[in-house]
Enzyme design. Structure first.
Site, short mmCIF file in Angstrom:
data_model
loop_
_atom_site.label_atom_id
_atom_site.label_comp_id
_atom_site.label_asym_id
_atom_site.label_seq_id
_atom_site.Cartn_x
_atom_site.Cartn_y
_atom_site.Cartn_z
N LYS A 61 10.55 -42.16 19.26
CA LYS A 61 10.94 -43.15 20.28
C LYS A 61 12.23 -42.70 20.98
O LYS A 61 12.94 -41.83 20.46
CB LYS A 61 11.17 -44.50 19.60
CG LYS A 61 12.29 -44.45 18.55
CD LYS A 61 12.28 -45.66 17.63
CE LYS A 61 13.43 -45.55 16.64
NZ LYS A 61 13.34 -46.57 15.58
N TYR B 90 44.48 -38.43 32.49
CA TYR B 90 44.85 -39.77 32.96
C TYR B 90 45.80 -40.46 31.98
O TYR B 90 45.71 -40.28 30.77
CB TYR B 90 43.60 -40.65 33.07
CG TYR B 90 42.67 -40.22 34.19
CD1 TYR B 90 43.10 -40.20 35.51
CD2 TYR B 90 41.36 -39.85 33.89
CE1 TYR B 90 42.22 -39.83 36.52
CE2 TYR B 90 40.49 -39.49 34.90
CZ TYR B 90 40.92 -39.47 36.22
OH TYR B 90 40.06 -39.09 37.22
C1 LIG Z 1 13.51 -46.16 14.35
C2 LIG Z 1 12.57 -46.60 13.28
C3 LIG Z 1 12.33 -45.78 12.15
C4 LIG Z 1 13.09 -44.50 11.89
O1 LIG Z 1 14.38 -44.78 11.42
P1 LIG Z 1 15.38 -43.60 10.99
O2 LIG Z 1 16.51 -44.31 10.38
O3 LIG Z 1 15.75 -42.89 12.25
O4 LIG Z 1 14.63 -42.72 10.06
C5 LIG Z 1 11.35 -46.18 11.27
N1 LIG Z 1 10.68 -47.33 11.45
C6 LIG Z 1 10.90 -48.15 12.49
C7 LIG Z 1 10.11 -49.40 12.63
C8 LIG Z 1 11.87 -47.83 13.43
O5 LIG Z 1 12.09 -48.64 14.46
#
Ligand SMILES: *Cc1c(COP(=O)(O)O)cnc(C)c1O
Length: 360
Positions: A37, A250
């Protein structure tokens, strides 16, 4: 010099990514459902998925329909599960794109069934309180689930990186919920990266690692650590002497003590290099550690290179592991999470993929 390596870029080691994925699968003794994702946490969902294909994952996890569409357009044919709740009016698009929705409400499941059914996963909330049906209310779905059984069911751990016993408690709730289903779905899943890295082999049918694949471990207490995957590099685009008492950047928050040599790196907060690293970040230049001098600006960051022989065009590592501060260390210094740091690396940084040691 490649145009993509002119000012600053993100280097992604696809061989290390593959080895991290293999290490997760081996530790969990379960197939993978890699979470790609948010453009694979900023690394590039398509190249990441292509690099993971030889490991034959069960499928991939995404957050939105568009993310799924992009992968389908790139020729990824494995199941793509959407791990966020969808509006009922989006289910037509999900079906048309050949994606697998997560569902947890009677009306949505009924709608999915009426429009033709097909694979879906039941999201069960066992304590995260973010998405899915409460574990103790799954019984209320048994009628519609009987008419339209899910291919999979899953839950998500809220604190797998803490040693607080909560994953065991959540798993117990998950089991209670599963016992309420008319039949066992084919694919049960629960573990994120930290759960795999810190616990024994998976009790379920596949695991859902994200951040571990991308080179960030879960800290002390982990039974397995990933290889670094991400390096952020920036070139020296200007170089000057600053005299005793003169200031840098800055608000003049850095004042030279004695004569200093200041190198300007072609990266700033508009690239996702956190402004919070002003006067506290560091980089590696010529194998030596140099400190950020003054405020990080939008497009440029100054470092004190007084003791390091360097020239215009030289490359500094601002995030990485050779031995630059790694993603976790930079995130800590910036008081942000490693997830936020990685997903915050902006499009202006080109992505450069290294494929040494990649297996086809
Ligand atoms: C993002 C996510 C993961 C992966 O989590 P990590 O901590 O990056 O391994 C697994 N399951 C769900 C539902 C997620 O949203």
């Amino acid at each position: 010099m490649q145009a993509s390596e002119k000012r600053a870029w993100v280097e992604i080691d696809l061989g290390a990514l593959q080895r991290n994925a293999a290490a997760v699968a081996q530790r969990a003794r379960a197939p993978l459902l890699p979470m790609i994702k948010a453009d694979a946490y900023g690394l590039g969902a398509i190249p990441v998925a292509r690099a993971l294909e030889p490991l034959a994952p069960w499928g991939y996890g995404v957050a939105t329909i568009l993310e799924g569409l992009e992968l389908r357009a790139a020729g990824i044919t494995r199941p793509l599960v959407i791990f966020t709740p969808l509006g009922d009016d989006e289910l037509g698009d999900v079906r048309a794109a050949g994606l697998t929705p997560s569902l947890s409400r009677t009306e949505s499941i009924e709608r999915w069934r009426r429009d033709g059914g097909g694979a879906w996963h039941l999201a069960i909330d066992t304590g995260m309180s973010r998405a899915g049906v409460r574990w103790d209310e799954v019984g209320g779905l048994s009628d519609v689930i009987g008419r339209c059984p899910p291919e999979g069911a899953y839950t998500h751990f809220h604190s797998a990186e803490l040693n607080d016993g909560s994953p065991d408690a959540q798993e117990e709730r998950f089991r209670q919920a599963l016992a309420r289903l008319p039949e066992r779905p084919k694919l049960l899943h629960a573990e994120n990266s930290a759960a795999v890295a810190r616990r024994h082999r998976s009790a379920w049918d596949c695991v859902r690692p994200g951040i571990f694949l991308y080179g960030v471990g879960s800290g002390e207490g982990a039974l397995v650590d990933p290889e670094p995957v991400v390096h952020v590099r920036a070139r020296i685009i200007d170089l000057r002497r600053v005299r005793n008492g003169e200031t840098v950047s800055y608000d003049a928050t850095y004042r030279a003590v004695g004569d200093r040599r200041i190198a300007t790196l072609g990266i700033g907060y508009a690239d996702g290099y956190p402004r919070a690293l002003s006067n506290r970040g560091c980089a590696i230049l010529g194998g030596r550690r140099v400190s950020v001098a003054g405020l990080v600006t939008m497009d440029m960051t100054m470092v004190d290179a007084t003791d390091v022989p360097c020239a215009l065009g030289d490359v500094a590592t601002v995030i990485g592991n050779d031995p630059a501060p790694d993603v976790a260390a930079v995130a800590r210094a910036a008081e942000m999470s490693p997830y936020e740091l990685l997903t915050g690396l902006r499009g202006r940084l080109s992505r450069v993929y290294r494929s040494e040691g990649v297996r086809a």
